[in-house]
Design a protein around this motif. Sequence first.
Motif, mmCIF file in Angstrom:
data_model
loop_
_atom_site.group_PDB
_atom_site.id
_atom_site.type_symbol
_atom_site.label_atom_id
_atom_site.label_comp_id
_atom_site.label_asym_id
_atom_site.label_seq_id
_atom_site.Cartn_x
_atom_site.Cartn_y
_atom_site.Cartn_z
ATOM 1 N N MET A 13 0.847 -1.199 0.000
ATOM 2 C CA MET A 13 0.000 0.000 0.000
ATOM 3 C C MET A 13 0.879 1.244 0.000
ATOM 4 O O MET A 13 1.936 1.264 0.646
ATOM 5 C CB MET A 13 -0.909 0.022 1.232
ATOM 6 C CG MET A 13 -1.867 -1.142 1.336
ATOM 7 S SD MET A 13 -2.795 -1.115 2.902
ATOM 8 C CE MET A 13 -3.662 0.446 2.750
ATOM 9 N N ASN A 14 0.438 2.258 -0.714
ATOM 10 C CA ASN A 14 1.096 3.559 -0.702
ATOM 11 C C ASN A 14 0.224 4.488 0.131
ATOM 12 O O ASN A 14 -0.652 5.187 -0.393
ATOM 13 C CB ASN A 14 1.267 4.090 -2.121
ATOM 14 C CG ASN A 14 2.080 5.374 -2.166
ATOM 15 O OD1 ASN A 14 2.535 5.873 -1.122
ATOM 16 N ND2 ASN A 14 2.268 5.922 -3.349
ATOM 17 N N ILE A 15 0.441 4.483 1.443
ATOM 18 C CA ILE A 15 -0.437 5.199 2.364
ATOM 19 C C ILE A 15 -0.484 6.688 2.053
ATOM 20 O O ILE A 15 -1.558 7.281 1.954
ATOM 21 C CB ILE A 15 0.022 4.979 3.820
ATOM 22 C CG1 ILE A 15 -0.117 3.505 4.213
ATOM 23 C CG2 ILE A 15 -0.786 5.850 4.784
ATOM 24 C CD1 ILE A 15 -1.538 3.021 4.281
ATOM 25 N N LEU A 16 0.677 7.303 1.882
ATOM 26 C CA LEU A 16 0.728 8.753 1.680
ATOM 27 C C LEU A 16 0.450 9.153 0.245
ATOM 28 O O LEU A 16 0.289 10.347 -0.037
ATOM 29 C CB LEU A 16 2.091 9.299 2.122
ATOM 30 C CG LEU A 16 2.469 9.068 3.587
ATOM 31 C CD1 LEU A 16 3.799 9.714 3.908
ATOM 32 C CD2 LEU A 16 1.383 9.589 4.522
ATOM 33 N N GLY A 17 0.391 8.194 -0.662
ATOM 34 C CA GLY A 17 0.109 8.509 -2.057
ATOM 35 C C GLY A 17 -1.321 8.262 -2.456
ATOM 36 O O GLY A 17 -1.703 8.529 -3.603
ATOM 37 N N ASN A 18 -2.123 7.766 -1.534
ATOM 38 C CA ASN A 18 -3.525 7.462 -1.811
ATOM 39 C C ASN A 18 -4.415 8.491 -1.111
ATOM 40 O O ASN A 18 -4.384 8.607 0.117
ATOM 41 C CB ASN A 18 -3.854 6.057 -1.311
ATOM 42 C CG ASN A 18 -5.253 5.610 -1.701
ATOM 43 O OD1 ASN A 18 -6.105 6.412 -2.048
ATOM 44 N ND2 ASN A 18 -5.488 4.307 -1.658
ATOM 45 N N PRO A 19 -5.230 9.249 -1.854
ATOM 46 C CA PRO A 19 -6.086 10.262 -1.214
ATOM 47 C C PRO A 19 -7.039 9.680 -0.174
ATOM 48 O O PRO A 19 -7.467 10.406 0.731
ATOM 49 C CB PRO A 19 -6.859 10.868 -2.395
ATOM 50 C CG PRO A 19 -6.012 10.604 -3.591
ATOM 51 C CD PRO A 19 -5.337 9.290 -3.325
ATOM 52 N N ASN A 20 -7.379 8.402 -0.270
ATOM 53 C CA ASN A 20 -8.315 7.792 0.667
ATOM 54 C C ASN A 20 -7.672 7.377 1.982
ATOM 55 O O ASN A 20 -8.378 7.149 2.966
ATOM 56 C CB ASN A 20 -8.976 6.566 0.019
ATOM 57 C CG ASN A 20 -9.820 6.930 -1.189
ATOM 58 O OD1 ASN A 20 -10.505 7.949 -1.190
ATOM 59 N ND2 ASN A 20 -9.749 6.113 -2.228
ATOM 60 N N THR A 21 -6.355 7.242 2.014
ATOM 61 C CA THR A 21 -5.673 6.763 3.223
ATOM 62 C C THR A 21 -4.684 7.765 3.807
ATOM 63 O O THR A 21 -4.226 7.575 4.935
ATOM 64 C CB THR A 21 -4.918 5.457 2.923
ATOM 65 O OG1 THR A 21 -3.951 5.690 1.875
ATOM 66 C CG2 THR A 21 -5.884 4.362 2.471
ATOM 67 N N VAL A 22 -4.357 8.817 3.061
ATOM 68 C CA VAL A 22 -3.266 9.693 3.483
ATOM 69 C C VAL A 22 -3.572 10.384 4.817
ATOM 70 O O VAL A 22 -2.698 10.458 5.701
ATOM 71 C CB VAL A 22 -2.944 10.725 2.382
ATOM 72 C CG1 VAL A 22 -4.161 11.591 2.059
ATOM 73 C CG2 VAL A 22 -1.761 11.596 2.789
ATOM 74 N N THR A 23 -4.789 10.857 5.007
ATOM 75 C CA THR A 23 -5.125 11.560 6.252
ATOM 76 C C THR A 23 -5.033 10.621 7.454
ATOM 77 O O THR A 23 -4.522 11.005 8.514
ATOM 78 C CB THR A 23 -6.529 12.167 6.158
ATOM 79 O OG1 THR A 23 -6.538 13.149 5.114
ATOM 80 C CG2 THR A 23 -6.925 12.833 7.462
ATOM 81 N N TYR A 24 -5.495 9.387 7.282
ATOM 82 C CA TYR A 24 -5.430 8.419 8.385
ATOM 83 C C TYR A 24 -3.978 8.072 8.729
ATOM 84 O O TYR A 24 -3.640 7.868 9.893
ATOM 85 C CB TYR A 24 -6.210 7.160 8.024
ATOM 86 C CG TYR A 24 -7.672 7.423 7.764
ATOM 87 C CD1 TYR A 24 -8.529 7.744 8.809
ATOM 88 C CD2 TYR A 24 -8.187 7.378 6.471
ATOM 89 C CE1 TYR A 24 -9.877 8.001 8.585
ATOM 90 C CE2 TYR A 24 -9.532 7.641 6.237
ATOM 91 C CZ TYR A 24 -10.367 7.948 7.296
ATOM 92 O OH TYR A 24 -11.689 8.210 7.062
ATOM 93 N N GLY A 25 -3.125 8.014 7.710
ATOM 94 C CA GLY A 25 -1.711 7.748 7.960
ATOM 95 C C GLY A 25 -1.052 8.858 8.754
ATOM 96 O O GLY A 25 -0.254 8.602 9.667
#
Length: 303
Positions: A155-167
Amino acid sequence: MTSSTDQSRRSWWARNQVRAAPWLFLAPGIAFFALYVIIPIVQSFHISVYRWDGLGEARYVGMQNYERLFDDPAFYTSLWNNLRWLLLYLLAIPGGLFIALFLNQQVRGIRLYKSLFFFPFVISQVVVGLVFAWFYNPSIGLFNPLIGLFGLGPMNILGNPNTVTYGIIAAGLWPQIAYCMILYLTGLNAVDPEQVEAARLDGAKGWKMLWYVILPQLRPATFIAVVVTVIGALRSFDMISVMTSGGPFGSSRVLAYYMFEVSLSEYGFRMGYGAAIAVILFLIMLVYIAFFLWRMWREERGY
């Protein structure tokens, strides 16, 4: 005449020195608070009704800056991210409480455990952001190998708009839990052992002991933890700046970072518009903390 005036002055001080002395000690703090907090807040309200680039002449535009906010998709994205920060950041309070309860025990190696849990608190937020940015890195980070142990794909946590805030929130929770832990450890030292012993004799233990005996005595620590955590969530800036710079595609912006962008960055030094964002952020923070203070006041008065 002079002697009678001096006598009246001395008698006034003799009568009022008990009441006046605390204000004399508080005067420097009040002056600095007014200079660095109250006056900037008033200036933000003032600037928010002007169109100003920070250098030229300011032009009065009334409520236009606020009207533009409600038609700005980036503002709604930032506001929604702030709400997510606010809700998830509050997890630091129960997390800090349970770690403090564990560290308050007399077990072997407890000093080492306390040092390890205290360590995130003394690290700069910028350093925490850099460490987690490397941790989430899909090429060299440890996150993907760790989730691979559970059969999950890369997973690219910081590169995905759906997961970046949670990361980013997860990264911010690390030092915030340590801060809440310190507050609760201090509060646990002030818990009345006689009340604990009396409750134990009455058969209270486990969750009942925690809920009815320990937590009521930790209300001052809880109040400080909530206020500090809420303020930290709403003014989150440094972690976002270091880890994503508001990206990808502005999906990790919060109000504080968006205010910086429109005021001092690529959006052309729109100081009035940035001040309007600051006013909205201040009002959200004020309403939330005022509501919590009201709830605590009602509880203490027994309503």
